[in-house]
Motif scaffolding. Structure first.
Motif: not given
Length: 369
Positions: A92-96, A139-140, A189-193
């Motif tokens: 799906n869009a997240r798992h490969q 990828a979430g 881990y990612k964050w912020g706009d």
């Protein structure tokens, strides 16, 4: 791995109505370089010539994926070679899932630097490396992670006593040792706009098979890394450590290993820490043919565990000029005990040659499609 791929193909048989989608990409690059340690280069005012031509293919058929990066260098630098190439399955869009010659999940992805020469970790086999195996990616929204098993590096010769071939893009252990049965794990881990940040860690463990003793040594590597992107600013930092324990025959040093790429093997310290800081700032343009200019400075330090060895350093200051499909890197690359930026080809080993900084001025001009 082969059973898995066969199962995927059988699960989605062709109906005769849908064809695979293929998209081609690539670039043609030329290079000018002036090296201050080469008398001929200095007297001629540098040299300008062919760098490489890349042909890539991105394909899909239902949930089955294809990705190929094939490169054509000058014959002395290895000639034609597969940089990477894999067959994948998109759950799906997240798992490969990817199988083949796929990128090793280690360190900042895809690169830890902004310049044409990458970071110092690349020359030690720990950046932009691809090996033969199978990899799972997730990828979430906040988390990304990858797990992989690599049977070996790019393998071209299948004899019982065949050494690792040198016509390759990424650096791998060579000579009388071969990389085998390697496991990798990585998490981000990612964050912020407006201000985007990404922190991560990488781990690697594998074996080194010695062709003389027919015994398996070991090797491992760990890294922590952080990325920050704010408006035009890009800041990448990474700390890594690695150690290799080959089972060489008696009398041979275990403090140095041979690594190879581009048909040019050299010696590397078997154990070292790597520190890197890469900073860039992009200025956009709304008029004229130039879209943007990114200025950067990328610094790398290889701290060798053996105190009798000399540490290696590199620093690259430059800019990337983007004009539609044309990219131009202008770099002033300096090195101390760095084989690509100095006269001592085995400087990543003991580093006992020239104890002075040397510089290479380089311009890479390419058309990307």
């Amino acid at each position: 791995m082969f059973f898995l791929l066969a199962s995927l193909l059988l699960a989605f048989p062709s109906t005769g109505t849908e064809l695979p989608h293929l998209k081609f990409n690539g670039f043609l690059r030329f290079n000018y370089n002036y090296s201050d340690w080469k008398e001929g280069s200095k007297k001629r005012g540098g040299d300008f010539g062919y760098d490489l031509f890349k042909l890539g293919v991105a394909g899909s058929y239902k949930k089955i994926l294809l990705d190929v990066d094939f490169r054509f260098y000058a014959k002395p630098s290895g000639g034609a070679m597969l940089k990477s190439g894999w067959i994948g399955y998109k759950f799906n869009a997240r798992h490969q899932l990817q199988a083949g010659l796929t990128r090793v999940p280690f360190g900042i992805q895809p690169y830890g630097a902004h310049n044409y020469f990458f970071q110092i970790a690349y020359y030690l086999g720990l950046e932009d490396d691809s090996d033969m195996g199978i990899k799972y990616l997730y990828a979430g929204d906040r988390w990304e992670y990858a797990f992989a098993f690599f049977k070996n590096s790019e393998e071209e010769l299948f004899g019982s006593d065949s050494e690792t071939a040198g016509d390759r893009y990424s650096y791998d252990v060579a000579g009388r040792n071969k990389e085998v049965n390697q496991f990798n794990g990585q998490a981000f881990y990612k964050w912020g706009d407006e201000t985007r940040q990404k922190i991560g860690a990488s781990a690697e463990f594998g074996m080194l098979y010695n062709l003389d003793t027919e015994k398996n040594g070991t090797h491992y590597a760990f890294a922590v890394h952080h990325e920050l992107y704010w408006k035009g600013l890009s800041l990448k930092t990474q700390i890594s450590t690695y150690a290799m324990y080959p089972k060489n025959k008696p009398g041979e040093s275990r403090d140095i290993v041979t690594m190879t790429a581009f048909n040019a093997p050299y010696e590397v310290a078997a154990k070292a820490n790597i520190y890197s800081v890469s900073a860039g700032y992009t200025i956009p343009f709304s008029k004229g043919i130039v879209n943007s200019i990114q200025f950067y400075n990328d610094f790398g330090w290889m701290q060798k565990w053996d105190k009798s060895f000399h540490d290696s350093f590199q620093n690259v200051t430059g800019c990337l000029i983007t004009a539609g499909p044309v990219l131009c890197y202008v770099d002033y690359a300096q090195g101390l005990h760095q084989p690509w930026f100095g006269p001592d080809w085995n400087a990543f080993g003991a580093g006992t040659g020239s104890n002075a900084w040397h510089a290479r001025f380089n311009i890479s001009l390419g058309y990307y499609f």
